[in-house]
Scaffold this active site. Structure first.
Site, mmCIF file in Angstrom:
data_model
loop_
_atom_site.group_PDB
_atom_site.id
_atom_site.type_symbol
_atom_site.label_atom_id
_atom_site.label_comp_id
_atom_site.label_asym_id
_atom_site.label_seq_id
_atom_site.Cartn_x
_atom_site.Cartn_y
_atom_site.Cartn_z
ATOM 1 N N ASP A 7 0.811 -1.229 0.000
ATOM 2 C CA ASP A 7 0.000 0.000 0.000
ATOM 3 C C ASP A 7 0.840 1.274 0.000
ATOM 4 O OD1 ASP A 7 -2.634 -1.381 0.283
ATOM 5 O OD2 ASP A 7 -1.809 -1.933 2.237
ATOM 6 N N HIS A 51 -3.831 -1.783 -6.351
ATOM 7 C CA HIS A 51 -2.955 -0.676 -6.710
ATOM 8 C C HIS A 51 -3.806 0.442 -7.302
ATOM 9 C CE1 HIS A 51 0.609 -3.717 -7.191
ATOM 10 N NE2 HIS A 51 0.054 -3.729 -5.988
#
Length: 416
Positions: A13, A43
């Site tokens: 992340d 993503h």
């Protein structure tokens, strides 16, 4: 070719997707190569006009016209999730994503049976959950290791009789172990897999060598090095090699070993989705991430101060980088501090791959550790570069490609 490998040096992340999108916007890129993980990747890419997509299996350069995606054999492919992702891309103005996709036939399939087994195991752990995404990726890898000659693979989608046999064996084994699974009958799954095989170009492992010689490729990693199957903090890890190793192996097979730039991605604040060590966690930090909400499988999204100790460990486990991309600098402020050491240790040293007892002991140690926090630096890129011994080549101050600033002219990309 100026190939680039992008790896997250945290717990995931950190912004790999937005960095890959920037790379594809700022230089001609032929293909984004996915080299680990599967449909559990998330993503996020946001365009200047506000369009947004969470890339799971397609490469994060797909918004850029002509940029292709190749799913290597190291990716666990979920054709059902892929179809849903393609539908969303169509809805946000990218109708040809499937036309720009190739998939290695050796890649493992993640099926509804893997997903159901994954969730059943995680529920059974109760308060000791590992923080799985609940999408069956690790279950598919485990089954593939246990039954390498019988595990369903992408190439089987073009051979219904083979796939039927392998799905049936998979379902029966998992049912015998776990009880009835919340998954559809095998016959109901087969048409979707056949449609996938008819629609997508399934290739052999030799295909990638030609791609790598046809133009610049960006290797897009999933998850983060601190979640690596061998070097992460067991058992709060992923069933995936999250270092550069798979990408380097693919390049070596093509006779291009050592030819790609190694780019590590970090947030200015160290974060983690779900349980496990996060030594610098501070609930008082005034941050939120709408792209990473609490969910039933991973749990809550946690924030901590910049953890140089953990990121130095990730760098060592990954074998070093040529440079860093530092993201979320828009969050930097006086509340955010930097951790250069813990109360009990200054440096963590990776051990040999495969020693999970060692990694579990390291996890227990980290769960007891406390951070020693220093004041926020006035120059975050310079401070991070000094702590990690690697230059910051790119900074990111927001979610779009336009929010990226090359720190050294030409260091990562030559603008068009």
């Amino acid at each position: 070719m100026n190939h680039v490998m992008v790896v997250d040096l945290g717990y995931g992340d950190a912004g790999k997707g937005t960095v890959v999108d920037w790379l594809c916007a700022s230089r001609p890129v032929h293909t984004v190569v996915r080299f680990n993980g599967g449909a559990q990747a998330a993503h996020n890419v946001v365009l200047r006009d506000g369009r947004h997509h969470t890339f799971a299996q397609f490469g994060s350069g797909t918004f850029r016209p002509g940029v292709r995606t190749h799913l290597s054999r190291h990716v666990v492919v979920d054709p059902l999730a892929l179809a849903a992702e393609a539908d969303h891309l169509t809805a946000v103005g990218v109708p040809d994503a499937l036309d720009r996709l190739t998939v290695d036939g050796e890649a493992l399939l993640a099926t509804p049976y893997h997903r159901a087994a994954n969730r059943a195991r995680e529920i059974a752990r109760g308060a000791d959950r590992h923080g799985s995404c609940g999408l069956g990726v690790g279950e598919a890898v485990a089954y593939g290791l246990a039954h390498p000659d019988e595990a369903p693979r992408v190439a089987d989608c073009a051979h219904p009789a083979v796939l039927r046999r392998r799905l049936t064996a998979l379902r029966d084994r998992l049912t015998a172990e776990l009880g009835p699974l919340d998954a559809p009958p095998v016959e109901d799954c087969l048409p979707a897999y056949a449609a996938f095989a008819d629609r997508v170009a399934i290739v052999d492992r030799a295909h990638l060598a030609g791609v790598l010689r046809a133009g610049t490729c960006v290797f897009e990693g999933a998850q983060g090095v601190l979640l690596d199957e061998w070097h992460g903090f067991h058992p709060y890890t992923t069933w995936s090699t999250t270092t550069f190793a798979n990408a380097e192996a693919l390049l070596a097979e093509a006779g291009l070993a050592g030819t790609a730039q190694r780019l590590g991605v970090l947030r200015v604040t160290t974060t983690r989705h779900g349980p496990g060590p996060l030594v610098t966690e501070d609930p008082a930090l005034p941050f939120a991430d709408p792209r990473n909400p609490t969910n039933p499988w991973q749990g809550r999204f946690r924030f901590g101060h910049f953890d140089a100790v953990a990121h130095r460990y990730a760098l060592a486990a990954a074998g070093g980088v040529d440079g860093l991309a530092l993201t979320h600098l828009d969050l930097a402020g006086p509340a955010l501090r930097i951790c250069r050491r813990y109360d009990t240790v200054d440096r963590l040293t990776p051990g040999p791959a495969g020693d999970l007892d060692r990694q579990a002991a390291l996890t227990a140690r980290l769960l007891r550790a406390r951070p020693v926090l220093d004041e926020a630096p006035t120059d975050w890129p310079a401070a991070v570069a000094a702590e990690l011994g690697a230059p910051v080549l790119l900074t990111s101050h927001g979610p779009t490609a336009e929010d990226k600033v090359p720190a050294l002219a030409g260091a990562v990309s030559t603008p068009r």
